[in-house]
Enzyme design. Structure first.
Site, PDB file in Angstrom:
ATOM      1  N   ARG A   1      -2.184   7.019  11.525  1.00  0.00           N
ATOM      2  CA  ARG A   1      -2.996   7.889  12.383  1.00  0.00           C
ATOM      3  C   ARG A   1      -2.465   8.151  13.783  1.00  0.00           C
ATOM      4  O   ARG A   1      -2.996   8.993  14.491  1.00  0.00           O
ATOM      5  CB  ARG A   1      -4.405   7.292  12.502  1.00  0.00           C
ATOM      6  CG  ARG A   1      -5.245   7.551  11.285  1.00  0.00           C
ATOM      7  CD  ARG A   1      -6.572   6.863  11.389  1.00  0.00           C
ATOM      8  NE  ARG A   1      -6.388   5.415  11.464  1.00  0.00           N
ATOM      9  CZ  ARG A   1      -7.375   4.543  11.606  1.00  0.00           C
ATOM     10  NH1 ARG A   1      -8.607   4.974  11.725  1.00  0.00           N
ATOM     11  NH2 ARG A   1      -7.128   3.247  11.651  1.00  0.00           N
TER      12      ARG A   1
ATOM     13  N   TYR B   1     -11.421  -8.300  -0.073  1.00  0.00           N
ATOM     14  CA  TYR B   1     -12.060  -6.965  -0.110  1.00  0.00           C
ATOM     15  C   TYR B   1     -12.955  -6.834  -1.336  1.00  0.00           C
ATOM     16  O   TYR B   1     -14.055  -6.270  -1.264  1.00  0.00           O
ATOM     17  CB  TYR B   1     -11.011  -5.857  -0.103  1.00  0.00           C
ATOM     18  CG  TYR B   1     -10.425  -5.597   1.273  1.00  0.00           C
ATOM     19  CD1 TYR B   1     -11.159  -4.929   2.249  1.00  0.00           C
ATOM     20  CD2 TYR B   1      -9.158  -6.025   1.596  1.00  0.00           C
ATOM     21  CE1 TYR B   1     -10.631  -4.690   3.511  1.00  0.00           C
ATOM     22  CE2 TYR B   1      -8.619  -5.791   2.859  1.00  0.00           C
ATOM     23  CZ  TYR B   1      -9.365  -5.128   3.814  1.00  0.00           C
ATOM     24  OH  TYR B   1      -8.850  -4.907   5.054  1.00  0.00           O
TER      25      TYR B   1
ATOM     26  N   ARG C   1       2.413   0.447   9.236  1.00  0.00           N
ATOM     27  CA  ARG C   1       1.530   1.622   9.367  1.00  0.00           C
ATOM     28  C   ARG C   1       2.239   2.785  10.054  1.00  0.00           C
ATOM     29  O   ARG C   1       1.584   3.590  10.727  1.00  0.00           O
ATOM     30  CB  ARG C   1       0.246   1.252  10.116  1.00  0.00           C
ATOM     31  CG  ARG C   1      -0.619   0.224   9.403  1.00  0.00           C
ATOM     32  CD  ARG C   1      -1.354   0.854   8.234  1.00  0.00           C
ATOM     33  NE  ARG C   1      -2.242  -0.090   7.590  1.00  0.00           N
ATOM     34  CZ  ARG C   1      -3.568  -0.046   7.698  1.00  0.00           C
ATOM     35  NH1 ARG C   1      -4.142   0.880   8.408  1.00  0.00           N
ATOM     36  NH2 ARG C   1      -4.293  -0.939   7.062  1.00  0.00           N
TER      37      ARG C   1
ATOM     38  N   ASP D   1      -2.197   2.630  -0.117  1.00  0.00           N
ATOM     39  CA  ASP D   1      -2.998   1.596   0.528  1.00  0.00           C
ATOM     40  C   ASP D   1      -2.993   0.395  -0.403  1.00  0.00           C
ATOM     41  O   ASP D   1      -2.639   0.525  -1.584  1.00  0.00           O
ATOM     42  CB  ASP D   1      -4.433   2.084   0.780  1.00  0.00           C
ATOM     43  CG  ASP D   1      -5.176   1.163   1.739  1.00  0.00           C
ATOM     44  OD1 ASP D   1      -4.959   1.261   2.950  1.00  0.00           O
ATOM     45  OD2 ASP D   1      -5.945   0.309   1.260  1.00  0.00           O
TER      46      ASP D   1
ATOM     47  N   ARG E   1      -4.899  14.836   7.405  1.00  0.00           N
ATOM     48  CA  ARG E   1      -6.124  14.141   7.017  1.00  0.00           C
ATOM     49  C   ARG E   1      -7.386  14.953   7.332  1.00  0.00           C
ATOM     50  O   ARG E   1      -8.440  14.676   6.765  1.00  0.00           O
ATOM     51  CB  ARG E   1      -6.159  12.759   7.655  1.00  0.00           C
ATOM     52  CG  ARG E   1      -5.255  11.747   6.952  1.00  0.00           C
ATOM     53  CD  ARG E   1      -5.880  11.186   5.664  1.00  0.00           C
ATOM     54  NE  ARG E   1      -6.927  10.238   6.003  1.00  0.00           N
ATOM     55  CZ  ARG E   1      -8.212  10.470   5.989  1.00  0.00           C
ATOM     56  NH1 ARG E   1      -8.668  11.637   5.631  1.00  0.00           N
ATOM     57  NH2 ARG E   1      -9.070   9.555   6.338  1.00  0.00           N
TER      58      ARG E   1
HETATM   59  O1  1CP Z   1       2.614   3.526   7.005  1.00  0.00           O
HETATM   60  C1  1CP Z   1       2.261   2.608   6.265  1.00  0.00           C
HETATM   61  O2  1CP Z   1       2.212   1.424   6.644  1.00  0.00           O
HETATM   62  C2  1CP Z   1       1.948   2.905   4.811  1.00  0.00           C
HETATM   63  C3  1CP Z   1       0.578   3.111   4.516  1.00  0.00           C
HETATM   64  C4  1CP Z   1      -0.438   1.963   4.499  1.00  0.00           C
HETATM   65  C5  1CP Z   1      -0.299   0.574   4.273  1.00  0.00           C
HETATM   66  C6  1CP Z   1       0.966  -0.220   4.095  1.00  0.00           C
HETATM   67  C7  1CP Z   1      -1.818   2.209   4.650  1.00  0.00           C
HETATM   68  C8  1CP Z   1      -2.400   3.529   4.917  1.00  0.00           C
HETATM   69  N1  1CP Z   1      -2.487   1.036   4.446  1.00  0.00           N
HETATM   70  C9  1CP Z   1      -1.603   0.019   4.224  1.00  0.00           C
HETATM   71  C10 1CP Z   1      -1.871  -1.394   3.934  1.00  0.00           C
HETATM   72  C11 1CP Z   1      -3.224  -1.929   4.181  1.00  0.00           C
HETATM   73  N2  1CP Z   1      -4.441  -1.352   3.948  1.00  0.00           N
HETATM   74  C12 1CP Z   1      -3.462  -3.253   4.638  1.00  0.00           C
HETATM   75  C13 1CP Z   1      -2.380  -4.261   4.905  1.00  0.00           C
HETATM   76  C14 1CP Z   1      -1.718  -3.997   6.225  1.00  0.00           C
HETATM   77  C15 1CP Z   1      -2.557  -4.384   7.429  1.00  0.00           C
HETATM   78  O3  1CP Z   1      -3.006  -5.529   7.488  1.00  0.00           O
HETATM   79  O4  1CP Z   1      -2.681  -3.525   8.302  1.00  0.00           O
HETATM   80  C16 1CP Z   1      -4.841  -3.433   4.731  1.00  0.00           C
HETATM   81  C17 1CP Z   1      -5.562  -4.672   5.178  1.00  0.00           C
HETATM   82  C18 1CP Z   1      -5.464  -2.229   4.279  1.00  0.00           C
HETATM   83  C19 1CP Z   1      -6.909  -1.966   4.140  1.00  0.00           C
HETATM   84  C20 1CP Z   1      -7.299  -0.784   4.915  1.00  0.00           C
HETATM   85  N3  1CP Z   1      -7.089   0.513   4.509  1.00  0.00           N
HETATM   86  C21 1CP Z   1      -7.870  -0.744   6.202  1.00  0.00           C
HETATM   87  C22 1CP Z   1      -8.261  -1.952   7.048  1.00  0.00           C
HETATM   88  C23 1CP Z   1      -9.744  -2.205   6.950  1.00  0.00           C
HETATM   89  C24 1CP Z   1     -10.115  -3.512   7.604  1.00  0.00           C
HETATM   90  O5  1CP Z   1     -10.424  -4.475   6.878  1.00  0.00           O
HETATM   91  O6  1CP Z   1     -10.102  -3.595   8.852  1.00  0.00           O
HETATM   92  C25 1CP Z   1      -8.022   0.616   6.564  1.00  0.00           C
HETATM   93  C26 1CP Z   1      -8.611   1.179   7.814  1.00  0.00           C
HETATM   94  C27 1CP Z   1      -7.505   1.390   5.477  1.00  0.00           C
HETATM   95  C28 1CP Z   1      -7.377   2.862   5.406  1.00  0.00           C
HETATM   96  C29 1CP Z   1      -5.990   3.314   5.691  1.00  0.00           C
HETATM   97  N4  1CP Z   1      -4.878   2.956   4.961  1.00  0.00           N
HETATM   98  C30 1CP Z   1      -3.758   3.584   5.455  1.00  0.00           C
HETATM   99  C31 1CP Z   1      -4.181   4.407   6.550  1.00  0.00           C
HETATM  100  C32 1CP Z   1      -3.284   5.303   7.354  1.00  0.00           C
HETATM  101  C33 1CP Z   1      -5.571   4.215   6.701  1.00  0.00           C
HETATM  102  C34 1CP Z   1      -6.475   4.899   7.697  1.00  0.00           C
HETATM  103  C35 1CP Z   1      -7.154   6.007   6.990  1.00  0.00           C
HETATM  104  C36 1CP Z   1      -7.283   7.232   7.831  1.00  0.00           C
HETATM  105  O7  1CP Z   1      -8.232   7.289   8.614  1.00  0.00           O
HETATM  106  O8  1CP Z   1      -6.471   8.166   7.675  1.00  0.00           O
END
Ligand code: 1CP
Length: 343
Positions: free
Chosen positions: A29, A152, A25, A74, A38
């Site tokens: 954020r 999901y 990540r 994502d 964002r």
């Molecule tokens: O920097 C990076 O890592 C690249 C971007 C990235 C990646 C690899 C994002 C951006 N998401 C992911 C993978 C991802 N998404 C995973 C696997 C990694 C992990 O376990 O952390 C998962 C489970 C998700 C699903 C997801 N998308 C969640 C989790 C929800 C939950 O079940 O708790 C969330 C909050 C998102 C939104 C998201 N994706 C990425 C970001 C920066 C965000 C936050 C959105 C925002 O508010 O800007």
């Protein structure tokens, strides 16, 4: 050594001049520039606009001397291409309006080629590639593993106990099989397309599979993770990441992956011994919220444990937290690169 060479050599278990590091990540954020972008654009727009996704991918490299970038996207957008109504709800997280609950809904799912439904992410990979080449850095592509994606799709969002997912698995084993075949086919195509577009390496995120017992992992999940990993391994290096799987890590490794990514719940030297191949990890993201005097001993502990192990990519055990001070990330990256195992 360039970051590109250092990272890929470590993934192959070859010797390196120092330990490579990237941060799960890292494009998210905790970065002020990301938060500013964002405020102007929704998550959907950020992912679907190649120029924006490319810009976000490169943001962390302006702050830290990381060895690799991960493409900004994502794991969930491929589900939208299958016919699930995905939305990223501000302040809440991802949500699916029509979660899968019946065998018929599984049979209605499409398995479109990634070049049709994930074109913006593939274009973002093509856009960042020349910039990363100029900086000598590696590019990581990624996808969700079949179980994490299924969870999901069935739950419709985040869950505590995966009750709907497990209920579906137990009640509808034939439909579960068809769902996991569809998800694995989609993922094989998508990861291959990312490598073709220019990713040097891909990571398969099975973030939530540790919710399962060893028996359920082997019975309902491992064959499909194996299907994905064995198909993609011949195309490029693959990192197989999961959390909470310490009790059956050998079984996870048996599914495949050149590198096994682990969280902080297992000592990294133990993980290395048990999977017998390069490992990625495994600092607790919360340690970055503490002062350096407490953070440093945690970093040193990881580095001392992996000394002598074949292949280590430094990372956190899971995603970096939004409230992480940038100063700590900078000190972490510099410390890993300058770490001297003899002192
Ligand atoms: O920097 C990076 O890592 C690249 C971007 C990235 C990646 C690899 C994002 C951006 N998401 C992911 C993978 C991802 N998404 C995973 C696997 C990694 C992990 O376990 O952390 C998962 C489970 C998700 C699903 C997801 N998308 C969640 C989790 C929800 C939950 O079940 O708790 C969330 C909050 C998102 C939104 C998201 N994706 C990425 C970001 C920066 C965000 C936050 C959105 C925002 O508010 O800007």
């Amino acid at each position: 050594m360039t970051g590109h060479k250092r990272f890929l050599s470590a993934c192959r278990g070859e010797s390196v001049d120092c330990t490579p590091i990237w941060i799960m990540r890292q494009a998210g954020r905790y970065l002020p520039e990301y938060r500013a972008l964002r405020r102007q654009h929704s998550m959907e727009t950020a992912i679907q606009t190649p120029e924006l996704a490319a810009k976000i991918t490169l943001l962390p490299l302006q702050h830290f001397e990381l060895d690799a970038a991960i493409i900004f996207s994502d794991i969930l957008p491929p589900l939208a291409g299958m016919g699930l109504e995905l939305a990223f709800v501000p302040g809440h997280g991802p949500s699916i309006a029509n979660p899968l609950r019946t065998p018929k809904a599984v049979d209605m799912l499409r398995v479109p080629p990634a070049r049709e439904t994930m074109a913006p992410t593939l274009d973002a990979i093509r856009l960042v590639r020349p910039e990363l080449d100029a900086q000598g850095l590696a590019l990581i592509g990624f996808a969700g593993a079949p179980f994490t994606m299924a969870s999901y799709a069935i739950e419709g969002g985040a869950t505590r106990n995966f009750a709907h997912t497990k209920q579906f698995m137990y009640h509808q084993p034939a439909a579960w099989d068809r769902l996991m075949i569809k998800l694995s086919s989609l993922t094989i195509d998508y990861l291959g397309a990312q490598i073709q577009a220019g990713a040097d390496c891909v990571q398969l995120f099975d973030s939530w599979v540790g919710a399962l017992s060893r028996y359920d992992y082997e019975r309902y999940v491992r064959p499909y993770s194996h299907r994905v990993l064995s198909a993609v391994e011949s195309k490029g290096p693959v990192i197989h990441f999961s959390t909470n799987t310490g009790p059956y890590l050998e079984s996870v490794a048996e599914a495949g992956g050149h590198v096994i990514g682990v969280d902080w719940r297992i000592p990294i030297d133990e993980a290395s011994r048990r999977v017998n191949r390069p490992v990625m990890g495994n600092l607790d993201p919360c340690t970055l919220l503490g002062p350096w005097r407490e953070l440093f001993p945690h970093v040193r502990d990881v580095m001392q444990r992996v000394a002598g192990c074949p292949g280590h990519v430094f990372n956190l055990g899971h995603g970096i937290l939004p409230q992480t001070p940038l100063e700590n990330v900078k000190r972490l990256v510099d410390c890993v690169h300058s770490y001297d195992h003899d002192n």
